[in-house]
Scaffold this motif. Structure first.
Motif, mmCIF file in Angstrom:
data_model
loop_
_atom_site.group_PDB
_atom_site.id
_atom_site.type_symbol
_atom_site.label_atom_id
_atom_site.label_comp_id
_atom_site.label_asym_id
_atom_site.label_seq_id
_atom_site.Cartn_x
_atom_site.Cartn_y
_atom_site.Cartn_z
ATOM 1 N N ARG A 1 -32.744 -8.450 -10.665
ATOM 2 C CA ARG A 1 -33.926 -8.213 -9.839
ATOM 3 C C ARG A 1 -34.303 -6.734 -9.821
ATOM 4 O O ARG A 1 -35.465 -6.366 -10.029
ATOM 5 C CB ARG A 1 -33.673 -8.718 -8.415
ATOM 6 C CG ARG A 1 -34.887 -8.622 -7.496
ATOM 7 C CD ARG A 1 -34.534 -9.094 -6.089
ATOM 8 N NE ARG A 1 -35.687 -9.010 -5.218
ATOM 9 C CZ ARG A 1 -36.571 -9.984 -5.038
ATOM 10 N NH1 ARG A 1 -36.424 -11.127 -5.675
ATOM 11 N NH2 ARG A 1 -37.591 -9.821 -4.212
ATOM 12 N N THR A 2 -33.319 -5.863 -9.613
ATOM 13 C CA THR A 2 -33.573 -4.414 -9.555
ATOM 14 C C THR A 2 -33.957 -3.872 -10.921
ATOM 15 O O THR A 2 -34.881 -3.049 -11.041
ATOM 16 C CB THR A 2 -32.320 -3.678 -9.033
ATOM 17 O OG1 THR A 2 -31.952 -4.223 -7.764
ATOM 18 C CG2 THR A 2 -32.603 -2.187 -8.879
ATOM 19 N N GLN B 1 -37.541 -4.869 -11.691
ATOM 20 C CA GLN B 1 -38.480 -4.158 -10.811
ATOM 21 C C GLN B 1 -38.726 -2.747 -11.333
ATOM 22 O O GLN B 1 -39.871 -2.294 -11.411
ATOM 23 C CB GLN B 1 -37.933 -4.119 -9.384
ATOM 24 C CG GLN B 1 -38.048 -5.428 -8.636
ATOM 25 C CD GLN B 1 -37.364 -5.406 -7.279
ATOM 26 O OE1 GLN B 1 -36.502 -4.562 -7.012
ATOM 27 N NE2 GLN B 1 -37.727 -6.336 -6.414
ATOM 28 N N LYS B 2 -37.657 -2.062 -11.706
ATOM 29 C CA LYS B 2 -37.792 -0.695 -12.213
ATOM 30 C C LYS B 2 -38.480 -0.666 -13.572
ATOM 31 O O LYS B 2 -39.284 0.228 -13.859
ATOM 32 C CB LYS B 2 -36.409 -0.030 -12.298
ATOM 33 C CG LYS B 2 -35.798 0.302 -10.936
ATOM 34 C CD LYS B 2 -34.454 0.959 -11.084
ATOM 35 C CE LYS B 2 -33.916 1.450 -9.753
ATOM 36 N NZ LYS B 2 -34.710 2.582 -9.200
ATOM 37 N N MET C 1 -26.381 -2.944 -12.063
ATOM 38 C CA MET C 1 -27.486 -3.360 -11.203
ATOM 39 C C MET C 1 -27.820 -4.831 -11.409
ATOM 40 O O MET C 1 -27.711 -5.350 -12.526
ATOM 41 C CB MET C 1 -28.738 -2.529 -11.505
ATOM 42 C CG MET C 1 -28.686 -1.116 -11.003
ATOM 43 S SD MET C 1 -30.278 -0.287 -11.301
ATOM 44 C CE MET C 1 -29.947 1.305 -10.538
ATOM 45 N N LYS D 1 -33.860 -13.565 -4.444
ATOM 46 C CA LYS D 1 -33.393 -12.519 -3.534
ATOM 47 C C LYS D 1 -32.129 -12.995 -2.839
ATOM 48 O O LYS D 1 -32.087 -14.089 -2.262
ATOM 49 C CB LYS D 1 -34.475 -12.200 -2.501
ATOM 50 C CG LYS D 1 -34.225 -10.924 -1.725
ATOM 51 C CD LYS D 1 -35.430 -10.570 -0.873
ATOM 52 C CE LYS D 1 -35.212 -9.244 -0.154
ATOM 53 N NZ LYS D 1 -36.400 -8.860 0.655
ATOM 54 N N TYR E 1 -33.993 -13.982 -10.540
ATOM 55 C CA TYR E 1 -34.809 -13.081 -9.714
ATOM 56 C C TYR E 1 -34.727 -13.419 -8.221
ATOM 57 O O TYR E 1 -35.327 -12.748 -7.403
ATOM 58 C CB TYR E 1 -36.276 -13.112 -10.160
ATOM 59 C CG TYR E 1 -37.083 -11.970 -9.604
ATOM 60 C CD1 TYR E 1 -36.905 -10.667 -10.091
ATOM 61 C CD2 TYR E 1 -38.011 -12.173 -8.583
ATOM 62 C CE1 TYR E 1 -37.635 -9.608 -9.571
ATOM 63 C CE2 TYR E 1 -38.744 -11.117 -8.064
ATOM 64 C CZ TYR E 1 -38.556 -9.841 -8.560
ATOM 65 O OH TYR E 1 -39.272 -8.792 -8.038
#
Length: 284
Positions: free
Chosen positions: A26-27, A30-31, A23, A142, A140
């Motif tokens: 960023r993901t 976030q999690k 992953m 996008k 981070y």
């Protein structure tokens, strides 16, 4: 025969492609931020400082609203009950305390550890890791969505890898430590399945490991046990309780709520004095 072999190769190699996928930062962040819960929490924990045969136990009571808004009260056990007491309020980048009945502030230490369990904003989490040279400042950002099928590709990030620590597989963020380098590179290890922080190493070489996570109210995941190591020093932390508090507790997170002077007197005759003093100066 060729028609049979081709599907078989696809089946056999599929797990390799699946296991190789990692992953993006960023993901992951976030999690991980979702496990910091919401609202205000009261955290009670017991710390043990060891210095040879001497072991000193203190109790911490935290009031936490986010990585930037906290209150800490430290009380001594046994003989230290009336001679050692610390009280701090963390507000933004400032650490407030009371000395000689006067409130004062100082910059929060770069080695402040507690925030790493309480990031609720993944972008702030990423920025903090970048400041500590764990991930690049662009980590981070996008990524733009592909416009055509030809633009779809798996582009792994060089600073993220899978690594085992604490008996589980983690996303290890940071550059791997060279084999011939005594000091380890800064990094953070976030559990692959549950997205909780299992290990942290800062540029100063302080390390924190976290284990035995439990789930609490309002989405909080918190470790039952932690260990902090720096130099030849080790401090163990045992969670006593974690509970949500009403929003009215926000009044206690203001510097104006401080009502006790810092009291260090009880440490004067203890062999562990320097370890405890350094811990609360650098890591708290």
């Amino acid at each position: 025969m060729r028609k049979i072999i081709l599907p078989l190769l696809v089946i056999l190699t599929a797990p390799m492609f699946v296991s190789a996928y990692i992953m993006p930062t960023r993901t992951i962040l976030q999690k991980a931020s979702e496990n910091a819960g919401s609202g205000i929490y009261a955290i009670e924990q017991e710390l043990q400082f060891s210095n040879g045969e001497d072991t000193v136990t203190v109790k911490e009571t935290w009031l936490i609203d986010s990585d930037r808004t906290m209150r800490l009260t430290v009380t001594g056990g046994k003989d230290l009950q009336n001679s050692f007491r610390l009280q701090y309020v963390y507000n933004g980048n400032l650490k407030w305390s009371m000395v000689n009945n006067t409130r004062k502030n100082e910059k929060v230490s770069d080695d402040f550890l507690e925030k790493y369990l309480n990031f609720r904003n993944p972008e702030i989490f990423a920025n903090t890791l970048a400041q500590n040279k764990i991930v690049p400042h662009s980590a981070y950002a996008k990524k733009s969505l592909p416009r055509t099928g030809n633009e779809i590709k798996y582009d792994p990030e060089s600073w993220v890898r899978l690594s085992r620590t604490g008996g589980v597989v983690n996303y290890a963020l940071g550059v791997p430590s060279p084999v011939d380098q005594e000091a380890g590179s800064p990094g953070i290890w976030i559990e692959q399945d549950n997205f909780v922080v299992r290990k942290l190493r800062l540029p100063s070489q302080v390390e924190m490991s976290a284990n035995n996570y439990n789930h609490f109210a309002k989405g909080l995941s918190y470790p039952r046990s932690r260990t902090v190591r720096w130099g030849n020093n080790t401090v163990t932390i045992r969670l006593i309780s974690a509970a949500a508090r009403p929003q009215t507790a926000v009044a206690l997170l203001q510097p104006s709520s401080l009502d006790n002077n810092l009291k260090w007197d009880g440490l004067e005759s203890l062999p562990a004095k320097e370890v405890i003093t350094e811990f609360y100066t650098r890591f708290r």
